[in-house]
Design a protein around this motif. Structure first.
Motif, PDB file in Angstrom:
ATOM      1  N   GLY A  43       0.732  -1.175   0.037  1.00  0.00           N
ATOM      2  CA  GLY A  43       0.201  -0.066   0.143  1.00  0.00           C
ATOM      3  C   GLY A  43       1.017   0.954  -0.187  1.00  0.00           C
ATOM      4  N   LEU A  44       0.603   2.069  -0.746  1.00  0.00           N
ATOM      5  CA  LEU A  44       1.429   3.348  -0.952  1.00  0.00           C
ATOM      6  C   LEU A  44       0.565   4.676  -0.630  1.00  0.00           C
ATOM      7  CD1 LEU A  44       3.750   4.899  -2.136  1.00  0.00           C
ATOM      8  CD2 LEU A  44       2.634   4.825  -4.367  1.00  0.00           C
ATOM      9  N   ALA A  45       1.166   5.358   0.064  1.00  0.00           N
ATOM     10  CA  ALA A  45       0.611   6.547   0.547  1.00  0.00           C
ATOM     11  C   ALA A  45       1.449   7.816   0.555  1.00  0.00           C
ATOM     12  CB  ALA A  45      -0.312   6.366   1.778  1.00  0.00           C
ATOM     13  N   GLU A  46       1.026   9.165  -0.212  1.00  0.00           N
ATOM     14  CA  GLU A  46       2.050  10.131  -0.075  1.00  0.00           C
ATOM     15  C   GLU A  46       1.243  11.370   0.139  1.00  0.00           C
ATOM     16  OE1 GLU A  46       5.368   9.711  -3.458  1.00  0.00           O
ATOM     17  OE2 GLU A  46       3.361   9.426  -4.224  1.00  0.00           O
ATOM     18  N   LYS A  47       1.927  12.267   0.734  1.00  0.00           N
ATOM     19  CA  LYS A  47       1.307  13.528   1.336  1.00  0.00           C
ATOM     20  C   LYS A  47       2.276  14.546   1.367  1.00  0.00           C
ATOM     21  CE  LYS A  47      -1.947  15.230   4.606  1.00  0.00           C
ATOM     22  NZ  LYS A  47      -2.574  14.978   5.878  1.00  0.00           N
ATOM     23  N   ALA A 178      -3.125   4.973   7.650  1.00  0.00           N
ATOM     24  CA  ALA A 178      -4.311   4.393   7.216  1.00  0.00           C
ATOM     25  C   ALA A 178      -4.692   4.531   5.547  1.00  0.00           C
ATOM     26  CB  ALA A 178      -5.556   5.375   7.907  1.00  0.00           C
ATOM     27  N   GLU A 179      -4.265   5.443   5.063  1.00  0.00           N
ATOM     28  CA  GLU A 179      -4.307   5.568   3.610  1.00  0.00           C
ATOM     29  C   GLU A 179      -3.626   4.482   3.031  1.00  0.00           C
ATOM     30  OE1 GLU A 179      -3.470   8.798   0.011  1.00  0.00           O
ATOM     31  OE2 GLU A 179      -3.362   9.232   2.016  1.00  0.00           O
ATOM     32  N   ALA A 180      -2.384   4.205   3.353  1.00  0.00           N
ATOM     33  CA  ALA A 180      -1.635   3.013   2.870  1.00  0.00           C
ATOM     34  C   ALA A 180      -2.542   1.890   3.119  1.00  0.00           C
ATOM     35  CB  ALA A 180      -0.139   3.053   3.514  1.00  0.00           C
ATOM     36  N   THR A 181      -3.118   1.565   4.287  1.00  0.00           N
ATOM     37  CA  THR A 181      -3.675   0.543   4.317  1.00  0.00           C
ATOM     38  C   THR A 181      -4.996   0.337   3.518  1.00  0.00           C
ATOM     39  OG1 THR A 181      -3.094   0.518   6.755  1.00  0.00           O
ATOM     40  CG2 THR A 181      -4.844  -0.943   6.288  1.00  0.00           C
ATOM     41  N   ARG A 182      -5.710   1.328   3.336  1.00  0.00           N
ATOM     42  CA  ARG A 182      -6.886   1.425   2.674  1.00  0.00           C
ATOM     43  C   ARG A 182      -6.504   1.106   0.978  1.00  0.00           C
ATOM     44  NH1 ARG A 182      -8.593   5.769   5.642  1.00  0.00           N
ATOM     45  NH2 ARG A 182      -7.630   7.111   3.860  1.00  0.00           N
ATOM     46  N   SER A 225      13.586  23.001   2.864  1.00  0.00           N
ATOM     47  CA  SER A 225      12.361  22.999   2.059  1.00  0.00           C
ATOM     48  C   SER A 225      11.266  23.315   3.114  1.00  0.00           C
ATOM     49  CB  SER A 225      12.225  21.863   1.314  1.00  0.00           C
ATOM     50  OG  SER A 225      10.749  21.764   0.816  1.00  0.00           O
ATOM     51  N   ARG A 226      10.702  24.082   3.060  1.00  0.00           N
ATOM     52  CA  ARG A 226       9.260  24.597   4.110  1.00  0.00           C
ATOM     53  C   ARG A 226       8.282  23.539   3.870  1.00  0.00           C
ATOM     54  NH1 ARG A 226       6.172  30.259   3.723  1.00  0.00           N
ATOM     55  NH2 ARG A 226       3.939  29.473   4.847  1.00  0.00           N
ATOM     56  N   GLU A 227       8.204  23.028   2.573  1.00  0.00           N
ATOM     57  CA  GLU A 227       6.878  22.080   2.386  1.00  0.00           C
ATOM     58  C   GLU A 227       7.712  20.778   2.340  1.00  0.00           C
ATOM     59  OE1 GLU A 227       3.117  21.592  -0.137  1.00  0.00           O
ATOM     60  OE2 GLU A 227       4.819  22.309  -1.061  1.00  0.00           O
ATOM     61  N   LYS A 228       7.245  19.646   3.004  1.00  0.00           N
ATOM     62  CA  LYS A 228       7.730  18.400   3.370  1.00  0.00           C
ATOM     63  C   LYS A 228       6.767  17.424   2.262  1.00  0.00           C
ATOM     64  CE  LYS A 228      10.669  20.045   6.356  1.00  0.00           C
ATOM     65  NZ  LYS A 228      11.963  20.307   5.938  1.00  0.00           N
ATOM     66  N   ARG A 229       7.447  16.411   1.753  1.00  0.00           N
ATOM     67  CA  ARG A 229       6.764  15.289   1.064  1.00  0.00           C
ATOM     68  C   ARG A 229       6.996  13.804   1.903  1.00  0.00           C
ATOM     69  NH1 ARG A 229       3.795  14.675  -2.872  1.00  0.00           N
ATOM     70  NH2 ARG A 229       3.539  12.748  -4.199  1.00  0.00           N
TER      71      ARG A 229
END
Length: 241
Positions: A43-47, A178-182, A225-229
């Motif tokens: 399961g992959l999740a990115e944000k 939770a997103e990776a699990t779904r 970087s102010r925004e993290k991935r």
């Protein structure tokens, strides 16, 4: 000499034993195959998330041949930096003033009189604040300090600009997992349907490691970087029925 009837009986017993053994082996393989009916999915999740804390080290230096002059210039630079930060709206609890340091280059163990300037002085003022937008804006507006003669630039982490951190990592960790699990379960259900089976219970799970990188595309987070991935790949094993 063995009687023919005895030989026939022995042969029958051997044949029965082989048949029973063969049946047992057959059943063992069948149970093994049934027990092994499973599917492994990832399961992959990115944000992308905003940093929630910034550390900005403003380093400054002076050089000269008179100790008192170097020390006095450093004190003036320190006051100018603190004044600049307060004008930008930073409070005392967000500003850390480090002690000034003046080094006699001639007095070092490997020093010599060939140095163009005898004394080298350094100072640091560190901003630590959850107001990341204000820190970033201030870091882009240091021209007045440079025009006032403050020689910005130092050594060590963060001396080149603000370092942005994600201190509330646990707050975003749970939704990401939770997103990776779904995502993994959806893949497993699709696989089971295509294979003509039903998805059974979860046998094992490995949440994997959550990777933090710069949102601009770098493979690691260097803090600039102010925004993290955030990215996580979790592994799950489901039974198939």
């Amino acid at each position: 000499m063995t009687h023919p009837l005895t030989r026939l009986l022995a042969a029958a017993l051997v044949g029965a034993g082989v048949a029973v053994a063969g049946l047992a082996v057959s059943h063992g393989l069948e149970r093994f195959r049934l027990a092994d009916r499973s599917v492994t999915v990832k399961g992959l999740a990115e944000k992308n998330v905003e940093s929630d804390f910034a550390v900005w080290t403003l380093g400054f230096r002076r050089g000269g041949n008179a100790f008192d002059a170097v020390q006095k210039a450093l004190a003036g630079d320190r006051d100018a930096v603190v004044g600049f930060l307060k004008q930008r709206g930073f409070k005392d609890e967000e500003i850390e003033v480090r002690p000034l340091g003046v080094q006699d280059l001639f007095a070092r163990e490997y020093g010599s009189g060939n140095q163009p300037l005898r004394f080298n002085g350094t100072g640091q003022v560190i901003v630590k604040s959850p107001r990341v937008a204000e820190v970033q804006a201030a870091a882009l507006a240091v021209d007045p300090l440079i025009q006032a003669g403050v020689q910005l630039g130092g050594e060590g982490p963060g001396s080149g600009g603000p370092q942005f951190q994600l201190r509330g990592f646990n707050d975003v960790k749970a939704p990401l997992l939770a997103e990776a699990t779904r995502n993994a379960r959806e893949q497993a259900e699709k696989f089971a349907a295509e294979a003509g089976a039903q998805l059974g219970a979860l046998k094992s799970a490995n949440q994997g490691v959550i990777q933090i990188s710069g949102a601009a595309g770098s493979d690691y987070d260097d803090g600039s970087s102010r925004e993290k991935r955030l990215r996580v790949v979790s592994t799950f094993v489901y039974e198939l029925r």
